[in-house]
Design a protein around this motif. Structure first.
Motif, mmCIF file in Angstrom:
data_model
loop_
_atom_site.group_PDB
_atom_site.id
_atom_site.type_symbol
_atom_site.label_atom_id
_atom_site.label_comp_id
_atom_site.label_asym_id
_atom_site.label_seq_id
_atom_site.Cartn_x
_atom_site.Cartn_y
_atom_site.Cartn_z
ATOM 1 N N ASP A 97 89.790 15.780 42.239
ATOM 2 C CA ASP A 97 88.420 16.399 42.324
ATOM 3 C C ASP A 97 87.776 15.129 43.588
ATOM 4 O O ASP A 97 87.330 14.052 43.440
ATOM 5 C CB ASP A 97 87.416 15.934 41.456
ATOM 6 C CG ASP A 97 86.191 16.674 41.378
ATOM 7 O OD1 ASP A 97 85.852 16.885 42.372
ATOM 8 O OD2 ASP A 97 85.300 16.512 40.445
ATOM 9 N N GLU A 98 87.603 15.723 44.625
ATOM 10 C CA GLU A 98 87.363 14.917 46.007
ATOM 11 C C GLU A 98 85.908 14.519 45.677
ATOM 12 O O GLU A 98 85.446 13.225 46.453
ATOM 13 C CB GLU A 98 87.160 15.842 47.378
ATOM 14 C CG GLU A 98 88.528 15.990 47.656
ATOM 15 C CD GLU A 98 88.714 16.718 48.986
ATOM 16 O OE1 GLU A 98 87.830 17.107 49.581
ATOM 17 O OE2 GLU A 98 90.195 17.298 49.337
ATOM 18 N N CYS B 185 89.985 0.726 45.332
ATOM 19 C CA CYS B 185 91.312 0.769 46.056
ATOM 20 C C CYS B 185 92.297 1.696 45.403
ATOM 21 O O CYS B 185 93.051 2.164 46.135
ATOM 22 C CB CYS B 185 91.534 -0.823 45.788
ATOM 23 S SG CYS B 185 90.427 -1.856 46.665
ATOM 24 N N HIS B 186 92.125 1.705 44.231
ATOM 25 C CA HIS B 186 93.150 2.989 43.583
ATOM 26 C C HIS B 186 93.084 4.114 44.165
ATOM 27 O O HIS B 186 94.236 4.701 44.544
ATOM 28 C CB HIS B 186 93.031 2.822 42.085
ATOM 29 C CG HIS B 186 93.168 1.870 41.197
ATOM 30 N ND1 HIS B 186 92.558 1.471 40.046
ATOM 31 C CD2 HIS B 186 94.168 0.637 41.559
ATOM 32 C CE1 HIS B 186 93.233 0.095 39.588
ATOM 33 N NE2 HIS B 186 94.143 -0.112 40.401
ATOM 34 N N MET B 187 91.888 4.708 44.565
ATOM 35 C CA MET B 187 91.773 5.827 45.246
ATOM 36 C C MET B 187 91.910 5.775 46.593
ATOM 37 O O MET B 187 92.427 6.866 47.097
ATOM 38 C CB MET B 187 90.245 6.399 44.858
ATOM 39 C CG MET B 187 89.821 6.416 43.338
ATOM 40 S SD MET B 187 88.143 6.969 43.276
ATOM 41 C CE MET B 187 88.318 8.950 43.564
ATOM 42 N N ASN C 202 89.294 14.474 32.749
ATOM 43 C CA ASN C 202 89.139 16.044 32.586
ATOM 44 C C ASN C 202 87.910 16.614 32.139
ATOM 45 O O ASN C 202 87.364 17.749 32.290
ATOM 46 C CB ASN C 202 90.143 16.643 31.563
ATOM 47 C CG ASN C 202 91.522 16.668 32.334
ATOM 48 O OD1 ASN C 202 91.720 16.767 33.390
ATOM 49 N ND2 ASN C 202 92.533 16.242 31.576
ATOM 50 N N ARG C 203 86.635 15.448 31.749
ATOM 51 C CA ARG C 203 85.610 16.066 31.545
ATOM 52 C C ARG C 203 84.446 15.562 32.756
ATOM 53 O O ARG C 203 84.219 14.480 32.757
ATOM 54 C CB ARG C 203 84.964 15.408 30.104
ATOM 55 C CG ARG C 203 85.712 16.135 29.036
ATOM 56 C CD ARG C 203 85.366 15.453 27.778
ATOM 57 N NE ARG C 203 85.733 16.145 26.624
ATOM 58 C CZ ARG C 203 87.091 16.562 25.996
ATOM 59 N NH1 ARG C 203 87.737 15.818 26.732
ATOM 60 N NH2 ARG C 203 87.152 17.136 24.847
#
Length: 415
Positions: free
Chosen positions: A200-201, A229-231, A157-158
């Motif tokens: 957040d792209e 790969c996770h994304m 979140n930062r």
């Protein structure tokens, strides 16, 4: 008398050559040889003796007894203006937080993420001069915290922290790059935090810039590949828009080192959307994968290190995710040996990876959609599939489903 005394020396020589030389002559020759040997030995220079360096164990660590009151003391000393006190505090903190209970307490009660973020950003923005190895220790602490769900959520979140991690991951400093990549992998490895990161792209854009800096770079940290790969698993369309399809395809086509590992997995994940399937057909990736399989007959000495395929798991995954359009299914009819390559890797007794079996069975099911390919599988590989020893329950279920489908076709054709 002296001759008698000389016999007591060099007993073996005295016994062997007693009829050739006298005992005194034997001892005289032995003395000469021994002196010449010692002269040569004395001429050799001995290695200079150096005193061992004193240990820096206590110099780099805070003075405390590791117990309930250690964490508050370290957090206070971390805010100290004295550079040595601050260094000792964060160094000891990197060891103290290895205990998950201490890490959980520091995250929830001490707001360690906020304090570390402030100190880390001051160092990144050059407000403070790095006198020891503070940047490396900060990354180690963030790495430990990112393994905790609450800590990973606070880091994700930062945005300022995420930007700095991507900058370090794209740098040329190998040790810091590996630590930053591992932090990013830890964040996206948890589904809840992955949702925060992918929302957040720009995060996927940052990692795209890292890979586009040098498209021909042979190696990237394994953790950076896992993070990508996770994304891509959640946002394949966004990855294609950022140019990952052409980038990964060119790396496979040019046979960059270890192209058959995480590079192929990331490429396979891009095929799980409509645009990925369209480009798969347009670039004729089926022929590319067939050529890779055929290179098994090429001598290893004619290939560069890392080009010879050692694991076909993700190459089969590319076929599994790509064989869905009509054009791809019609194209697979022209590569009969590709069916053999997949079945051979899947049904081999030397296979120790259950995912190869699972992907291979699902790929044969997709290939068998074409009647001629299905007949070929029934005629040539039905026995091997029946006798295949599955390594896990999921592969066994896939094998039973494939056999049921193939036998149903036999029953329909015989009626």
């Amino acid at each position: 008398m002296w001759e008698q005394l000389n016999k007591y020396r060099n007993h073996f020589l005295q016994h062997e050559i007693k009829d050739v030389l006298t005992p005194s002559s034997i001892n005289s020759l032995q003395n000469k040889e021994w002196q010449s040997f010692m002269e040569k030995r004395n001429r050799c220079k001995s290695f200079p003796q150096h005193c061992t360096k004193s240990s820096t164990y206590f110099e780099d660590r805070a003075q405390l007894a590791y117990g309930w009151f250690a964490l508050p003391k370290l957090m206070r000393e971390m805010d100290s203006d004295d550079n040595l006190t601050h260094w000792r505090a964060i160094y000891s903190l990197s060891e103290f937080l290895l205990n998950p209970l201490n890490a959980q307490r520091a995250i929830l009660e001490m707001e360690i993420v906020r304090k570390l973020k402030n100190a880390f950003m001051r160092l990144c923005l050059k407000f403070h001069k790095e006198e020891h190895e503070e940047m490396k220790i900060y990354l180690k602490i963030f790495n430990i915290i990112s393994r905790n769900l609450n800590g990973a959520e606070q880091i994700a979140n930062r945005k300022c922290l995420m930007i700095e991690f991507y900058k370090i991951a794209g740098s040329k400093e190998s040790e810091k790059q590996d630590l930053a990549a591992e932090i990013l992998r830890n964040l996206t490895g948890q589904p809840k935090v992955l949702g925060i990161v992918i929302k957040d792209e720009e995060n996927l854009g940052y990692i795209a810039n890292i890979f586009k800096q040098d498209p021909c770079r042979p190696y990237y940290p394994a953790d950076l590949w896992h993070h990508l790969c996770h994304m891509l698993e959640l946002a394949p369309q966004l990855g294609i828009d950022l140019g990952f399809f052409e980038l990964l395809h060119s790396r496979i086509e040019n046979r960059l080192p270890l192209f058959w590992e995480m590079n192929s997995k990331a490429f396979a994940l891009l095929l799980r959307c409509e645009e990925g399937q369209r480009r798969f057909d347009k670039l004729d990736v089926i022929q590319l994968i067939y050529e890779v399989f055929e290179e098994v007959y090429v001598d290893k000495s004619k290939k560069l290190p890392g080009q010879f395929v050692e694991n076909y798991e993700y190459l089969i995954l590319i076929l599994m995710d790509g064989l869905h359009s009509k054009r791809a299914l019609w194209r697979i009819r022209e590569f009969t040996m590709l069916t053999c390559h997949v079945a051979r890797r899947m049904a081999s007794k030397r296979t120790t990876n259950p995912r190869i079996q699972l992907y291979g069975l699902k790929t044969l099911r997709n290939m068998g959609t074409m009647p001629c390919v299905r007949r070929y599988i029934i005629g040539n590989w039905l026995t091997e599939i029946c006798e295949m020893k599955c390594l896990d329950a999921e592969a066994e279920c896939a094998r039973d489903a494939l056999l049921d489908w193939l036998r149903r076709d036999i029953a329909d054709s015989s009626s």
